[in-house]
Write a protein that holds these residues in place. Structure first.
Motif, PDB file in Angstrom:
ATOM      1  N   ARG A  19       0.856  -1.188   0.000  1.00 27.18           N
ATOM      2  CA  ARG A  19       0.000   0.000   0.000  1.00 27.18           C
ATOM      3  C   ARG A  19       0.882   1.224   0.000  1.00 27.18           C
ATOM      4  N   LEU A  20       0.781   1.999  -1.044  1.00 26.31           N
ATOM      5  CA  LEU A  20       1.516   3.248  -1.128  1.00 26.31           C
ATOM      6  C   LEU A  20       0.655   4.391  -0.622  1.00 26.31           C
ATOM      7  N   SER A  21       1.310   5.356   0.012  1.00 29.71           N
ATOM      8  CA  SER A  21       0.633   6.556   0.471  1.00 29.71           C
ATOM      9  C   SER A  21       1.333   7.775  -0.115  1.00 29.71           C
ATOM     10  N   CYS A  22       0.577   8.816  -0.327  1.00 25.53           N
ATOM     11  CA  CYS A  22       1.125  10.074  -0.826  1.00 25.53           C
ATOM     12  C   CYS A  22       0.489  11.199  -0.020  1.00 25.53           C
ATOM     13  N   ALA A  23       1.299  11.839   0.799  1.00 26.87           N
ATOM     14  CA  ALA A  23       0.820  12.948   1.611  1.00 26.87           C
ATOM     15  C   ALA A  23       1.108  14.253   0.901  1.00 26.87           C
ATOM     16  N   ALA A  24       0.101  15.099   0.819  1.00 22.53           N
ATOM     17  CA  ALA A  24       0.228  16.368   0.110  1.00 22.53           C
ATOM     18  C   ALA A  24       0.150  17.539   1.063  1.00 22.53           C
ATOM     19  N   SER A  25       0.920  18.564   0.775  1.00 21.81           N
ATOM     20  CA  SER A  25       0.849  19.790   1.572  1.00 21.81           C
ATOM     21  C   SER A  25      -0.228  20.689   0.988  1.00 21.81           C
ATOM     22  N   GLY A  26      -0.602  21.714   1.746  1.00 19.81           N
ATOM     23  CA  GLY A  26      -1.542  22.685   1.220  1.00 19.81           C
ATOM     24  C   GLY A  26      -2.968  22.435   1.655  1.00 19.81           C
ATOM     25  N   SER A  27      -3.791  23.431   1.426  1.00 17.42           N
ATOM     26  CA  SER A  27      -5.175  23.385   1.904  1.00 17.42           C
ATOM     27  C   SER A  27      -6.178  23.101   0.792  1.00 17.42           C
ATOM     28  N   TYR A  32      -7.693  18.912  -6.103  1.00 15.27           N
ATOM     29  CA  TYR A  32      -6.684  18.466  -7.049  1.00 15.27           C
ATOM     30  C   TYR A  32      -7.019  17.142  -7.714  1.00 15.27           C
ATOM     31  N   PHE A  33      -6.626  17.059  -8.966  1.00 20.32           N
ATOM     32  CA  PHE A  33      -6.577  15.815  -9.720  1.00 20.32           C
ATOM     33  C   PHE A  33      -5.314  15.090  -9.253  1.00 20.32           C
ATOM     34  N   MET A  34      -5.467  13.825  -8.850  1.00 21.91           N
ATOM     35  CA  MET A  34      -4.326  13.081  -8.312  1.00 21.91           C
ATOM     36  C   MET A  34      -4.069  11.830  -9.146  1.00 21.91           C
ATOM     37  N   GLY A  35      -2.828  11.416  -9.178  1.00 21.24           N
ATOM     38  CA  GLY A  35      -2.517  10.220  -9.941  1.00 21.24           C
ATOM     39  C   GLY A  35      -1.286   9.507  -9.426  1.00 21.24           C
ATOM     40  N   TRP A  36      -1.199   8.256  -9.796  1.00 23.76           N
ATOM     41  CA  TRP A  36      -0.011   7.448  -9.575  1.00 23.76           C
ATOM     42  C   TRP A  36       0.567   7.065 -10.938  1.00 23.76           C
ATOM     43  N   TYR A  37       1.873   7.234 -11.064  1.00 22.62           N
ATOM     44  CA  TYR A  37       2.583   6.903 -12.287  1.00 22.62           C
ATOM     45  C   TYR A  37       3.755   6.024 -11.902  1.00 22.62           C
ATOM     46  N   ARG A  38       4.295   5.318 -12.871  1.00 21.42           N
ATOM     47  CA  ARG A  38       5.447   4.481 -12.573  1.00 21.42           C
ATOM     48  C   ARG A  38       6.431   4.476 -13.740  1.00 21.42           C
ATOM     49  N   GLN A  39       7.681   4.236 -13.378  1.00 26.30           N
ATOM     50  CA  GLN A  39       8.730   4.156 -14.392  1.00 26.30           C
ATOM     51  C   GLN A  39       9.618   2.966 -14.078  1.00 26.30           C
ATOM     52  N   ALA A  40       9.608   2.012 -14.984  1.00 26.10           N
ATOM     53  CA  ALA A  40      10.463   0.833 -14.861  1.00 26.10           C
ATOM     54  C   ALA A  40      11.804   1.124 -15.518  1.00 26.10           C
ATOM     55  N   PRO A  41      12.839   0.392 -15.141  1.00 26.22           N
ATOM     56  CA  PRO A  41      14.165   0.619 -15.731  1.00 26.22           C
ATOM     57  C   PRO A  41      14.125   0.503 -17.246  1.00 26.22           C
ATOM     58  N   LYS A  75      -7.233  13.960   5.284  1.00 23.07           N
ATOM     59  CA  LYS A  75      -5.831  13.710   5.629  1.00 23.07           C
ATOM     60  C   LYS A  75      -4.870  14.179   4.541  1.00 23.07           C
ATOM     61  N   ASN A  76      -5.407  14.803   3.489  1.00 25.59           N
ATOM     62  CA  ASN A  76      -4.561  15.251   2.376  1.00 25.59           C
ATOM     63  C   ASN A  76      -3.712  14.110   1.831  1.00 25.59           C
ATOM     64  N   THR A  77      -4.300  12.954   1.692  1.00 24.95           N
ATOM     65  CA  THR A  77      -3.536  11.769   1.314  1.00 24.95           C
ATOM     66  C   THR A  77      -4.269  10.981   0.233  1.00 24.95           C
ATOM     67  N   VAL A  78      -3.483  10.466  -0.701  1.00 27.65           N
ATOM     68  CA  VAL A  78      -3.993   9.548  -1.705  1.00 27.65           C
ATOM     69  C   VAL A  78      -3.248   8.228  -1.536  1.00 27.65           C
ATOM     70  N   TYR A  79      -3.965   7.138  -1.739  1.00 27.39           N
ATOM     71  CA  TYR A  79      -3.407   5.813  -1.520  1.00 27.39           C
ATOM     72  C   TYR A  79      -3.436   4.984  -2.803  1.00 27.39           C
TER      73      TYR A  79
END
Length: 119
Positions: A19-27, A32-41, A75-79
């Motif tokens: 489970r990944l978490s992403c905590a964001a600053s700001g009010s 916001y539009f949020m996303g998860w991206y990935r980059q493999a070698p 919690k300003n967080t996306v999982y």
């Protein structure tokens, strides 16, 4: 300016979960539009999943049925819940945010967290 901090990456065996978490600053996180991206070698960064301010979700075909994105605006967080992980899911995973969308690119990026899936 929005700062994004990912956590939760690591090494897991094929078939396992992370489970990944992403905590964001700001009010203004809820807007916001949020996303998860990935980059493999050796590969280009690719979108994994996104969620709009209204809760509309999209997944890459390769992760449908295995990954789940969610957001907690209080919690300003996306999982990113990742189940049934495969070796091909190995990559650096980045959290991203945008005022409207990530087209053509996101406005803000996290530093990334490594996910390694062993076979």
């Amino acid at each position: 300016q929005v700062q994004l901090v990912e956590s939760g990456g690591g090494l897991v065996e094929a078939g396992g979960s992370l489970r990944l978490s992403c905590a964001a600053s700001g009010s203004r996180f809820s807007l916001y539009f949020m996303g998860w991206y990935r980059q493999a070698p050796g590969k280009q960064r690719e979108p994994v999943t996104t969620i709009t301010r209204g809760g509309t979700i999209k997944y890459a075909e390769s992760v449908k049925g295995r990954f789940t994105i969610s957001r907690d605006n209080a919690k300003n967080t996306v999982y990113l819940q990742m189940n049934s992980l495969k070796p091909e899911d190995t990559a650096v995973y980045y959290c991203a945010a945008a005022a409207w969308s990530c087209t053509p690119t996101c406005d803000y990026w996290g530093q990334g967290t490594q996910v390694t899936v062993s076979s």
